[in-house]
Write a protein that holds these residues in place. Structure first.
Motif, PDB file in Angstrom:
ATOM      1  N   PHE A 115       0.830  -1.198   0.000  1.00 31.48           N
ATOM      2  CA  PHE A 115       0.000   0.000   0.000  1.00 31.48           C
ATOM      3  C   PHE A 115       0.871   1.257   0.000  1.00 31.48           C
ATOM      4  CE2 PHE A 115      -1.638   3.312   2.894  1.00 31.48           C
ATOM      5  CZ  PHE A 115      -2.667   3.819   2.095  1.00 31.48           C
ATOM      6  N   GLY A 116       1.904   1.259   0.841  1.00 34.66           N
ATOM      7  CA  GLY A 116       2.760   2.434   0.926  1.00 34.66           C
ATOM      8  C   GLY A 116       3.500   2.733  -0.359  1.00 34.66           C
ATOM      9  N   ASP A 117       3.983   1.679  -1.025  1.00 35.92           N
ATOM     10  CA  ASP A 117       4.713   1.881  -2.279  1.00 35.92           C
ATOM     11  C   ASP A 117       3.835   2.532  -3.339  1.00 35.92           C
ATOM     12  OD1 ASP A 117       7.031   0.813  -1.245  1.00 35.92           O
ATOM     13  OD2 ASP A 117       6.633  -1.213  -1.995  1.00 35.92           O
ATOM     14  N   TYR A 118       2.607   2.032  -3.487  1.00 36.87           N
ATOM     15  CA  TYR A 118       1.741   2.549  -4.548  1.00 36.87           C
ATOM     16  C   TYR A 118       1.081   3.862  -4.167  1.00 36.87           C
ATOM     17  CZ  TYR A 118       2.404  -1.464  -7.565  1.00 36.87           C
ATOM     18  OH  TYR A 118       2.957  -2.396  -8.403  1.00 36.87           O
ATOM     19  N   ALA A 119       0.796   4.054  -2.885  1.00 39.43           N
ATOM     20  CA  ALA A 119       0.280   5.348  -2.443  1.00 39.43           C
ATOM     21  C   ALA A 119       1.317   6.439  -2.662  1.00 39.43           C
ATOM     22  CB  ALA A 119      -0.127   5.282  -0.972  1.00 39.43           C
ATOM     23  N   THR A 120       2.592   6.083  -2.482  1.00 35.96           N
ATOM     24  CA  THR A 120       3.660   7.047  -2.724  1.00 35.96           C
ATOM     25  C   THR A 120       3.734   7.457  -4.185  1.00 35.96           C
ATOM     26  OG1 THR A 120       4.948   6.217  -0.849  1.00 35.96           O
ATOM     27  CG2 THR A 120       6.163   7.390  -2.567  1.00 35.96           C
ATOM     28  N   GLU A 121       3.418   6.529  -5.097  1.00 32.23           N
ATOM     29  CA  GLU A 121       3.394   6.869  -6.516  1.00 32.23           C
ATOM     30  C   GLU A 121       2.346   7.929  -6.816  1.00 32.23           C
ATOM     31  OE1 GLU A 121       5.314   5.735  -9.155  1.00 32.23           O
ATOM     32  OE2 GLU A 121       6.574   4.940  -7.544  1.00 32.23           O
ATOM     33  N   LEU A 122       1.278   7.944  -6.026  1.00 32.81           N
ATOM     34  CA  LEU A 122       0.191   8.904  -6.251  1.00 32.81           C
ATOM     35  C   LEU A 122       0.400  10.187  -5.465  1.00 32.81           C
ATOM     36  CD1 LEU A 122      -2.755   6.364  -6.034  1.00 32.81           C
ATOM     37  CD2 LEU A 122      -1.895   7.443  -8.115  1.00 32.81           C
ATOM     38  N   GLU A 265       8.609  -5.062 -15.544  1.00 32.27           N
ATOM     39  CA  GLU A 265       8.704  -4.958 -14.094  1.00 32.27           C
ATOM     40  C   GLU A 265       7.396  -4.498 -13.474  1.00 32.27           C
ATOM     41  OE1 GLU A 265      11.985  -2.529 -12.989  1.00 32.27           O
ATOM     42  OE2 GLU A 265      13.488  -3.847 -13.892  1.00 32.27           O
ATOM     43  N   VAL A 266       6.540  -3.876 -14.279  1.00 32.19           N
ATOM     44  CA  VAL A 266       5.226  -3.395 -13.816  1.00 32.19           C
ATOM     45  C   VAL A 266       4.201  -3.796 -14.877  1.00 32.19           C
ATOM     46  CG1 VAL A 266       5.935  -1.530 -12.289  1.00 32.19           C
ATOM     47  CG2 VAL A 266       5.920  -1.141 -14.736  1.00 32.19           C
ATOM     48  N   VAL A 267       3.908  -5.090 -14.926  1.00 36.10           N
ATOM     49  CA  VAL A 267       3.140  -5.631 -16.039  1.00 36.10           C
ATOM     50  C   VAL A 267       1.744  -5.022 -16.130  1.00 36.10           C
ATOM     51  CG1 VAL A 267       2.377  -7.629 -14.667  1.00 36.10           C
ATOM     52  CG2 VAL A 267       2.448  -7.780 -17.165  1.00 36.10           C
ATOM     53  N   ALA A 268       1.094  -4.810 -14.993  1.00 34.43           N
ATOM     54  CA  ALA A 268      -0.246  -4.229 -15.026  1.00 34.43           C
ATOM     55  C   ALA A 268      -0.216  -2.791 -15.532  1.00 34.43           C
ATOM     56  CB  ALA A 268      -0.887  -4.294 -13.641  1.00 34.43           C
ATOM     57  N   ALA A 269       0.773  -2.016 -15.062  1.00 36.65           N
ATOM     58  CA  ALA A 269       0.885  -0.632 -15.511  1.00 36.65           C
ATOM     59  C   ALA A 269       1.197  -0.571 -17.001  1.00 36.65           C
ATOM     60  CB  ALA A 269       1.967   0.089 -14.713  1.00 36.65           C
ATOM     61  N   ASP A 270       2.051  -1.485 -17.481  1.00 37.83           N
ATOM     62  CA  ASP A 270       2.368  -1.505 -18.911  1.00 37.83           C
ATOM     63  C   ASP A 270       1.132  -1.810 -19.746  1.00 37.83           C
ATOM     64  OD1 ASP A 270       4.971  -0.850 -18.460  1.00 37.83           O
ATOM     65  OD2 ASP A 270       5.745  -2.900 -18.630  1.00 37.83           O
ATOM     66  N   ALA A 281      -1.562   4.280 -16.054  1.00 39.38           N
ATOM     67  CA  ALA A 281      -0.639   3.927 -14.975  1.00 39.38           C
ATOM     68  C   ALA A 281      -1.160   4.430 -13.637  1.00 39.38           C
ATOM     69  CB  ALA A 281       0.742   4.494 -15.271  1.00 39.38           C
ATOM     70  N   LYS A 282      -1.736   5.640 -13.629  1.00 38.22           N
ATOM     71  CA  LYS A 282      -2.288   6.184 -12.388  1.00 38.22           C
ATOM     72  C   LYS A 282      -3.505   5.383 -11.950  1.00 38.22           C
ATOM     73  CE  LYS A 282      -1.827  10.357 -11.272  1.00 38.22           C
ATOM     74  NZ  LYS A 282      -1.809  11.832 -11.103  1.00 38.22           N
ATOM     75  N   LEU A 283      -4.319   4.949 -12.908  1.00 36.13           N
ATOM     76  CA  LEU A 283      -5.499   4.153 -12.580  1.00 36.13           C
ATOM     77  C   LEU A 283      -5.100   2.839 -11.920  1.00 36.13           C
ATOM     78  CD1 LEU A 283      -8.567   3.677 -12.740  1.00 36.13           C
ATOM     79  CD2 LEU A 283      -8.201   2.734 -15.030  1.00 36.13           C
ATOM     80  N   ILE A 284      -4.057   2.184 -12.451  1.00 41.49           N
ATOM     81  CA  ILE A 284      -3.649   0.908 -11.870  1.00 41.49           C
ATOM     82  C   ILE A 284      -3.041   1.110 -10.490  1.00 41.49           C
ATOM     83  CG2 ILE A 284      -1.273   0.715 -12.702  1.00 41.49           C
ATOM     84  CD1 ILE A 284      -3.962  -2.034 -12.699  1.00 41.49           C
ATOM     85  N   SER A 285      -2.399   2.260 -10.259  1.00 45.07           N
ATOM     86  CA  SER A 285      -1.877   2.542  -8.918  1.00 45.07           C
ATOM     87  C   SER A 285      -3.015   2.651  -7.914  1.00 45.07           C
ATOM     88  CB  SER A 285      -1.045   3.827  -8.935  1.00 45.07           C
ATOM     89  OG  SER A 285       0.114   3.669  -9.728  1.00 45.07           O
ATOM     90  N   LEU A 286      -4.110   3.292  -8.333  1.00 41.35           N
ATOM     91  CA  LEU A 286      -5.287   3.368  -7.460  1.00 41.35           C
ATOM     92  C   LEU A 286      -5.840   1.977  -7.170  1.00 41.35           C
ATOM     93  CD1 LEU A 286      -7.113   6.462  -9.008  1.00 41.35           C
ATOM     94  CD2 LEU A 286      -6.170   6.309  -6.693  1.00 41.35           C
ATOM     95  N   ALA A 291      -6.481  -2.748  -3.484  1.00 40.60           N
ATOM     96  CA  ALA A 291      -6.239  -4.169  -3.233  1.00 40.60           C
ATOM     97  C   ALA A 291      -5.391  -4.378  -1.984  1.00 40.60           C
ATOM     98  CB  ALA A 291      -5.561  -4.801  -4.450  1.00 40.60           C
ATOM     99  N   ALA A 292      -4.354  -3.569  -1.821  1.00 45.99           N
ATOM    100  CA  ALA A 292      -3.487  -3.711  -0.652  1.00 45.99           C
ATOM    101  C   ALA A 292      -4.218  -3.366   0.640  1.00 45.99           C
ATOM    102  CB  ALA A 292      -2.250  -2.826  -0.815  1.00 45.99           C
TER     103      ALA A 292
END
Length: 448
Positions: A115-122, A265-270, A281-286, A291-292
């Motif tokens: 959660f922290g890794d992807y929240a940081t991306e946003l 390395e980020v298959v869903a974002a790709d 990419a931002k949508l998949i981060s959300l 999920a986390a």
């Protein structure tokens, strides 16, 4: 059989709640990371899909074993209670200790770091420590929410699980219908460009991604119409999970091809970037954030039940065995679990390898006790043949033997993967032995 100590636990959970919690625990951020690793270890798109199908099959085999255990022995302690009846207090104590300081708390910290890794991306905060700050906030906030009451926890879980599934459906639709035709042609070409790994290693990542469904055992004392709702909940949730995993991986193959998956390395974002551009990419981060959070909340919800059972049985941990009748939760166990998980978040922040550090810390100990749960089924059938079993494992003993073999394979694989990192988790597990000896000595003094 119903244990008398469980009389105060309200039967407030339905099949929908069991499914929501199980799906919430299993479908976390790993489904957005491990498909690339699976693709890199298989020689074709069909082999990759076969690995995910087999993973679902192994999980369903395990769920059949747990369906018998949970319906025959409904108890908030789950595996703790099975170990106690099958092997004695000593193994139950070590399991409860391991779950409190390694398995469950490590899993909570691991998911919080995702959660922290992807929240940081946003929304980055706190510079390099942003993921750790988010992880600590998630652990503290969700622990307090669950301590307020079972209704608050389960309703949040339903909402987060629905959001996760909706997001996965968007991902599936993007890969199957929205990626440009040129990418689909690349997928067909890439299907022959398999990785140089092994199918066995691919199964390691698949089974790790399916992990966590056994958490439903800790709800057995709180499920209405147990024999029907627990069995339906376990099998229904795993059927749903397997179907989603197959569709997601099919979408990856269609949108990126096997070579594209293996090299990402980020298959869903790709995939989402191919379908929607940069906003994808931002949508998949959300999606991964949702999920986390879903997995973290479900793991917190179920985790404190073992510590509660330990407190009911062991005087030294009696404060953990208090059940709050107003909130219908083991409030003390939740708070202690949260404190340990926060400590592990601190360890992850110190190493600056939060997610990886927690995988190394938890995996070997988890698979050791998971295999012992399968063995408990054999022991309990032998020593307690008169116990009413509303559900019996079909094709006994072949099905539980298959489950135990899979657990042994995962134990070996997780030790090989974690290497020296596994020693910390094992060391903390072994630190429970002096506590066990102290407890045994005090029991002997009391009886003499």
């Amino acid at each position: 059989m119903n244990d008398p100590s469980q009389a105060r636990l309200a039967s407030s959970l339905s099949t929908v709640d069991v499914v929501a919690l199980t799906v919430g625990v299993v479908i976390g951020a790993s489904v957005f990371e491990t498909p690339a690793l699976v693709a890199g270890n298989t020689g074709s798109g069909w082999a990759a899909l076969l690995a995910w199908t087999l993973g679902g099959g192994v999980s369903i085999v395990g769920a059949l074993c747990y369906a018998e255990l949970t319906t025959a022995y409904p108890h908030a302690g789950g595996d703790y209670f099975y170990f106690q009846r099958a092997f004695g207090d000593w193994l139950a104590f070590l399991f409860a200790w391991a779950r409190l300081v390694v398995i469950q708390t490590g899993s909570i910290a691991l998911l919080a770091f995702v959660f922290g890794d992807y929240a940081t991306e946003l929304w980055p905060i706190g510079a390099q420590y942003s993921p750790s700050i988010y992880a600590a906030l998630a652990v503290a906030g969700l622990t307090l929410l669950n301590a307020l009451g079972v209704r608050q926890g389960k309703h949040l879980q339903r909402g987060l699980t629905v959001a996760t599934i909706v997001g996965l459906l968007v991902l599936i639709g993007a890969g199957l219908f929205l990626v440009p035709e040129s990418a689909g042609q690349a997928a067909a070409t890439g299907a022959s460009d398999g990785g140089g790994g092994s199918f066995g290693m691919a199964m390691v990542f698949v089974l790790l991604t399916y992990g966590g469904w056994n958490e439903a055992a800790y709800l057995s004392a709180e499920v209405r119409d147990l024999s029907r709702n627990m069995t339906r909940g376990l099998l229904g949730s795993l059927g749903l999970i397997a179907g989603l995993y197959l569709l997601v991986n099919w979408a990856y193959l269609q949108g990126l091809g096997l070579a594209g998956m293996a090299g990402s390395e980020v298959v869903a974002a790709d995939l989402m970037r191919a379908a929607f551009g940069a906003p994808g990419a931002k949508l998949i981060s959300l999606l991964v954030v949702a999920a986390a959070l879903s997995s973290t909340n479900a793991t917190i919800f179920t985790g404190a039940r073992t510590s509660f059972a330990l407190g009911r049985d062991v005087r030294f941990f009696r404060f953990l065995g208090r059940w709050d009748a107003d909130t219908e939760t083991p409030a003390n166990a939740l708070l202690v679990q949260g404190a340990v998980a926060l400590g592990l978040v601190g360890v992850g922040a110190w190493t600056r390898q939060g997610f990886e550090a927690m995988v190394d810390y938890t995996a070997p100990v988890f698979w050791l006790f998971f295999g012992l749960a399968g063995a408990a089924l054999f022991v309990l059938r032998r020593i307690e043949p008169e116990t009413d079993r509303p559900f019996r494992v079909p094709l006994y003993p072949a099905v539980p033997l298959l489950f135990c073999a899979a657990c042994l394979y995962m134990l070996w694989s997780s030790v090989a993967y974690a290497g020296a990192g596994a020693l910390l988790g094992v060391g903390v597990l072994l630190a429970g032995i002096p506590l066990l000896a102290l407890r045994t000595a005090r029991s002997q003094e009391a009886s003499s």
